[in-house]
Design a protein around this motif. Sequence first.
Motif, PDB file in Angstrom:
ATOM      1  N   LYS A  61       0.858  -1.184   0.000  1.00  0.00           N
ATOM      2  CA  LYS A  61       0.000   0.000   0.000  1.00  0.00           C
ATOM      3  C   LYS A  61       0.895   1.235   0.000  1.00  0.00           C
ATOM      4  CE  LYS A  61      -3.987   1.897   2.327  1.00  0.00           C
ATOM      5  NZ  LYS A  61      -4.956   1.746   3.398  1.00  0.00           N
ATOM      6  N   THR A  62       0.601   2.170  -0.897  1.00  0.00           N
ATOM      7  CA  THR A  62       1.387   3.399  -0.977  1.00  0.00           C
ATOM      8  C   THR A  62       0.670   4.526  -0.251  1.00  0.00           C
ATOM      9  OG1 THR A  62       0.355   4.022  -3.057  1.00  0.00           O
ATOM     10  CG2 THR A  62       2.382   2.719  -3.196  1.00  0.00           C
ATOM     11  N   GLU A  80      -1.030   8.238   0.241  1.00  0.00           N
ATOM     12  CA  GLU A  80      -1.864   9.077  -0.616  1.00  0.00           C
ATOM     13  C   GLU A  80      -1.053  10.240  -1.159  1.00  0.00           C
ATOM     14  OE1 GLU A  80      -6.359   9.398   0.335  1.00  0.00           O
ATOM     15  OE2 GLU A  80      -5.298   9.655   2.245  1.00  0.00           O
ATOM     16  N   ASP A  81      -1.539  10.756  -2.283  1.00  0.00           N
ATOM     17  CA  ASP A  81      -0.920  11.916  -2.907  1.00  0.00           C
ATOM     18  C   ASP A  81      -2.063  12.784  -3.425  1.00  0.00           C
ATOM     19  OD1 ASP A  81       0.947  13.673  -3.885  1.00  0.00           O
ATOM     20  OD2 ASP A  81       1.820  12.302  -5.343  1.00  0.00           O
ATOM     21  N   GLN A 127      -6.895   9.363  -8.989  1.00  0.00           N
ATOM     22  CA  GLN A 127      -7.330   9.838  -7.671  1.00  0.00           C
ATOM     23  C   GLN A 127      -6.175   9.919  -6.675  1.00  0.00           C
ATOM     24  OE1 GLN A 127     -10.709   7.565  -6.301  1.00  0.00           O
ATOM     25  NE2 GLN A 127     -11.945   8.128  -8.081  1.00  0.00           N
ATOM     26  N   ASN A 128      -5.296   8.946  -6.688  1.00  0.00           N
ATOM     27  CA  ASN A 128      -4.133   8.901  -5.787  1.00  0.00           C
ATOM     28  C   ASN A 128      -4.515   8.970  -4.312  1.00  0.00           C
ATOM     29  OD1 ASN A 128      -2.461   8.771  -8.034  1.00  0.00           O
ATOM     30  ND2 ASN A 128      -2.254  10.996  -8.142  1.00  0.00           N
ATOM     31  N   GLY A 129      -5.663   8.442  -3.984  1.00  0.00           N
ATOM     32  CA  GLY A 129      -6.147   8.418  -2.606  1.00  0.00           C
ATOM     33  C   GLY A 129      -7.650   8.563  -2.583  1.00  0.00           C
ATOM     34  N   ILE A 130      -8.161   8.878  -1.419  1.00  0.00           N
ATOM     35  CA  ILE A 130      -9.607   9.044  -1.250  1.00  0.00           C
ATOM     36  C   ILE A 130      -9.963  10.502  -1.512  1.00  0.00           C
ATOM     37  CG2 ILE A 130     -11.520   8.939   0.396  1.00  0.00           C
ATOM     38  CD1 ILE A 130      -9.870   6.725   1.842  1.00  0.00           C
ATOM     39  N   THR A 136      -7.558  15.367  -2.081  1.00  0.00           N
ATOM     40  CA  THR A 136      -7.293  14.183  -1.259  1.00  0.00           C
ATOM     41  C   THR A 136      -6.564  14.674  -0.013  1.00  0.00           C
ATOM     42  OG1 THR A 136      -5.267  13.785  -2.524  1.00  0.00           O
ATOM     43  CG2 THR A 136      -7.223  12.502  -3.163  1.00  0.00           C
ATOM     44  N   ILE A 137      -5.226  14.649  -0.054  1.00  0.00           N
ATOM     45  CA  ILE A 137      -4.421  15.266   1.022  1.00  0.00           C
ATOM     46  C   ILE A 137      -4.049  16.689   0.641  1.00  0.00           C
ATOM     47  CG2 ILE A 137      -3.530  13.067   1.848  1.00  0.00           C
ATOM     48  CD1 ILE A 137      -0.842  13.851   0.421  1.00  0.00           C
TER      49      ILE A 137
END
Length: 148
Positions: free
Chosen positions: A2-3, A5-6, A37-40, A85-86
């Motif tokens: 798991k990476t 988030e970005d 998306q690179n995350g939520i 996301t972040i």
Amino acid sequence: VKTLEDIPSAPPNLVEVTAVDSKTLILSWSPLPPEHQNGIIMTYVINISATESGEQLQFTSNTTSLVIDNLHPHYTYNCIIAAFTIGIGPFSEISRVQLPEDVPSAAPENLTGEAVNSASIVIFWKPPPIEEQNGIIILYTIHLLEVP
């Protein structure tokens, strides 16, 4: 594996902006594809600016549409959208809409009159302030009241 988030790597696409009435617009867009998306996606950030006044507004939405009201009639609004996301990802291309005209929100100013003779008068006035015209004024209606 798991990476971390970005920020999103692409802007929302298929952005549509529609004038509902003279003070309201609806924005809608497609969600980001999972590979960008690179995350939520926590929210979408919507920036709009009025060309005529320079006013800038920012909104957030947890869905892929937003109704924005209490805008200025007959103004042109530029809209951009980004996913968050972040952090904020890239913004979409500008989508532009001009809201329809509406009736003026102020009366003409400096109304004066001068008698020409016993049967006629000349009436002078200045238009409402430009920000209160809400479109292009094409005529004025004058109501005369006879005073006994």
